[in-house]
Design a protein around this motif. Structure first.
Motif, PDB file in Angstrom:
ATOM      1  N   LEU A   1       0.830  -1.193   0.000  1.00 43.91           N
ATOM      2  CA  LEU A   1       0.000   0.000   0.000  1.00 43.91           C
ATOM      3  C   LEU A   1       0.872   1.254   0.000  1.00 43.91           C
ATOM      4  CD1 LEU A   1      -2.910   0.933   0.087  1.00 43.91           C
ATOM      5  CD2 LEU A   1      -2.868   0.727   2.569  1.00 43.91           C
ATOM      6  N   HIS A   2       0.625   2.124  -0.964  1.00 37.87           N
ATOM      7  CA  HIS A   2       1.311   3.421  -1.053  1.00 37.87           C
ATOM      8  C   HIS A   2       0.393   4.492  -0.469  1.00 37.87           C
ATOM      9  CE1 HIS A   2       3.167   7.022  -2.504  1.00 37.87           C
ATOM     10  NE2 HIS A   2       2.314   7.207  -3.499  1.00 37.87           N
ATOM     11  N   PRO A   3       0.816   5.169   0.613  1.00 35.09           N
ATOM     12  CA  PRO A   3      -0.068   6.130   1.273  1.00 35.09           C
ATOM     13  C   PRO A   3      -0.175   7.469   0.578  1.00 35.09           C
ATOM     14  CG  PRO A   3       2.053   6.094   2.363  1.00 35.09           C
ATOM     15  CD  PRO A   3       2.104   5.014   1.307  1.00 35.09           C
ATOM     16  N   GLY A   4       0.574   7.643  -0.511  1.00 36.08           N
ATOM     17  CA  GLY A   4       0.663   8.961  -1.140  1.00 36.08           C
ATOM     18  C   GLY A   4       1.797   9.754  -0.495  1.00 36.08           C
ATOM     19  N   TRP A   5       2.023  10.947  -1.012  1.00 35.48           N
ATOM     20  CA  TRP A   5       3.035  11.831  -0.434  1.00 35.48           C
ATOM     21  C   TRP A   5       2.340  12.652   0.643  1.00 35.48           C
ATOM     22  CZ3 TRP A   5       5.896  16.354  -3.383  1.00 35.48           C
ATOM     23  CH2 TRP A   5       6.916  16.844  -2.546  1.00 35.48           C
ATOM     24  N   VAL A   6       2.662  12.357   1.890  1.00 35.57           N
ATOM     25  CA  VAL A   6       1.897  12.873   3.025  1.00 35.57           C
ATOM     26  C   VAL A   6       2.759  13.793   3.884  1.00 35.57           C
ATOM     27  CG1 VAL A   6       0.404  12.234   4.957  1.00 35.57           C
ATOM     28  CG2 VAL A   6       0.675  10.655   3.026  1.00 35.57           C
ATOM     29  N   ARG A   7       2.136  14.826   4.418  1.00 32.82           N
ATOM     30  CA  ARG A   7       2.825  15.769   5.301  1.00 32.82           C
ATOM     31  C   ARG A   7       3.043  15.146   6.686  1.00 32.82           C
ATOM     32  NH1 ARG A   7      -0.653  19.194   2.610  1.00 32.82           N
ATOM     33  NH2 ARG A   7      -2.134  19.336   4.352  1.00 32.82           N
ATOM     34  N   THR A   8       4.140  14.423   6.807  1.00 33.73           N
ATOM     35  CA  THR A   8       4.569  13.832   8.071  1.00 33.73           C
ATOM     36  C   THR A   8       6.028  14.219   8.290  1.00 33.73           C
ATOM     37  OG1 THR A   8       5.329  11.789   7.001  1.00 33.73           O
ATOM     38  CG2 THR A   8       3.032  11.846   7.741  1.00 33.73           C
ATOM     39  N   ASP A   9       6.614  13.769   9.394  1.00 31.49           N
ATOM     40  CA  ASP A   9       8.043  14.021   9.622  1.00 31.49           C
ATOM     41  C   ASP A   9       8.866  13.442   8.475  1.00 31.49           C
ATOM     42  OD1 ASP A   9       7.382  15.256  11.947  1.00 31.49           O
ATOM     43  OD2 ASP A   9       7.995  13.620  13.261  1.00 31.49           O
ATOM     44  N   MET A  10       8.429  12.298   7.942  1.00 29.83           N
ATOM     45  CA  MET A  10       9.152  11.661   6.847  1.00 29.83           C
ATOM     46  C   MET A  10       8.835  12.319   5.513  1.00 29.83           C
ATOM     47  SD  MET A  10       9.239   7.600   5.784  1.00 29.83           S
ATOM     48  CE  MET A  10       9.738   7.114   7.439  1.00 29.83           C
ATOM     49  N   GLY A  11       7.569  12.660   5.286  1.00 31.62           N
ATOM     50  CA  GLY A  11       7.157  13.206   4.000  1.00 31.62           C
ATOM     51  C   GLY A  11       7.507  14.667   3.801  1.00 31.62           C
ATOM     52  N   GLY A  12       7.644  15.414   4.895  1.00 34.87           N
ATOM     53  CA  GLY A  12       8.004  16.821   4.793  1.00 34.87           C
ATOM     54  C   GLY A  12       6.803  17.738   4.628  1.00 34.87           C
ATOM     55  N   SER A  13       7.057  19.034   4.734  1.00 40.65           N
ATOM     56  CA  SER A  13       5.983  20.029   4.736  1.00 40.65           C
ATOM     57  C   SER A  13       5.436  20.338   3.346  1.00 40.65           C
ATOM     58  CB  SER A  13       6.491  21.326   5.376  1.00 40.65           C
ATOM     59  OG  SER A  13       7.611  21.832   4.647  1.00 40.65           O
ATOM     60  N   ARG A  14       6.143  19.950   2.276  1.00 41.69           N
ATOM     61  CA  ARG A  14       5.693  20.267   0.918  1.00 41.69           C
ATOM     62  C   ARG A  14       4.732  19.232   0.355  1.00 41.69           C
ATOM     63  NH1 ARG A  14       9.394  20.459  -3.192  1.00 41.69           N
ATOM     64  NH2 ARG A  14      10.773  18.979  -2.148  1.00 41.69           N
ATOM     65  N   ALA A  15       4.525  18.129   1.081  1.00 43.25           N
ATOM     66  CA  ALA A  15       3.658  17.052   0.592  1.00 43.25           C
ATOM     67  C   ALA A  15       2.223  17.545   0.416  1.00 43.25           C
ATOM     68  CB  ALA A  15       3.692  15.882   1.571  1.00 43.25           C
TER      69      ALA A  15
END
Length: 248
Positions: free
Chosen positions: A198-212
């Motif tokens: 499962l791909h969660p999409g590009w998400v605004r998390t600590d890992m995904g960053g603020s630009r997601a």
């Protein structure tokens, strides 16, 4: 679903998934097991558990493989004869190094251990409980209501979609997880247990960053609906949070 186990629930997608699965009390699993490395630091999860008694917080360092048998016994003590319906291997790691000149051996090994080895070994440890759930629900179709493994992957693990390079450790470890999931889907099919990436999409998390572009709520609520609707036709597939099938 009688029981769902989600790893890496102290923050981000893991915590978001816990929120989604317990939001509707009538449809919430009887047992929602959420793992963290340090329960004391998981304050938001602790608060959720106070509001929802079906949440069970389990403390484990997933890199301590010697603890897996003991961990499986703890899970078994909770779910008992009904077994484990859904294992969601969510915990992951992404180092900061990106391009080839900056790639470090330690990052490659650490990323492979957390993103590839941990999901395989944890699934192995919990396989008897997944088999028990599959056997206890013979009247149900193959899917999460019976027994299912969901491995949190990423589009960055797709070889076909790699048109920008870099991110060696993260890409390689998730591509390996995709292969492991495909093997699981074949190896466990005889036990009526399915497996998907499962791909969660590009998400605004600590890992995904603020630009997601996606926030945690949008991603996790979509994934929860998708997981609930999985069936035998999805076995061994690489799916995006909105149900779109992705290229390997």
């Amino acid at each position: 679903m009688n029981s769902v186990l989600i790893t890496g629930c102290n923050r981000g997608l893991g915590l978001g998934l816990v929120r989604c699965f317990v939001r509707n009390r009538q449809e919430a699993p009887k047992f929602l097991l959420a793992t963290v490395r340090n329960a004391e630091k998981a304050e938001e999860l602790q608060q959720l558990a106070k509001e929802h008694p079906n949440i069970h917080i389990l403390e484990i360092d997933l890199k301590n493989f010697d603890e897996y048998d003991n961990f499986a016994r703890k899970v078994g003590d909770i779910v008992k004869e009904n077994g484990l319906n859904v294992l969601l291997n969510n915990a992951g790691y992404s180092p900061k190094s990106t391009r080839l000149p900056h790639t470090q051996r330690k990052d490659l090994l650490d990323c492979f251990e957390v993103n590839s080895v941990v999901p395989v070994m944890l699934t192995k440890a919990l396989l008897p409980l997944l088999q028990k759930a599959a056997s206890a629900n013979v009247d149900r179709a193959i899917g999460p209501q019976r027994a299912c493994v969901v491995n949190m992957s990423t589009l960055l693990g797709s070889i076909a979609a790699n048109d920008s390079g870099g991110l060696y450790a993260y890409r390689m470890s998730k591509a390996a997880l995709n292969m492991a999931t495909k093997s699981m889907s074949r190896d466990m099919k005889g036990d009526n247990i399915m497996a998907v990436c499962l791909h969660p999409g590009w998400v605004r998390t600590d890992m995904g960053g603020s630009r997601a572009p996606l926030d945690v709520e949008e991603s996790t609520s979509s994934m929860e609906r998708l997981i609930r609707g999985l069936s035998a036709e999805h076995n061994g597939k690489f799916l995006q949070y909105d149900g779109k099938e992705l290229e390997w």
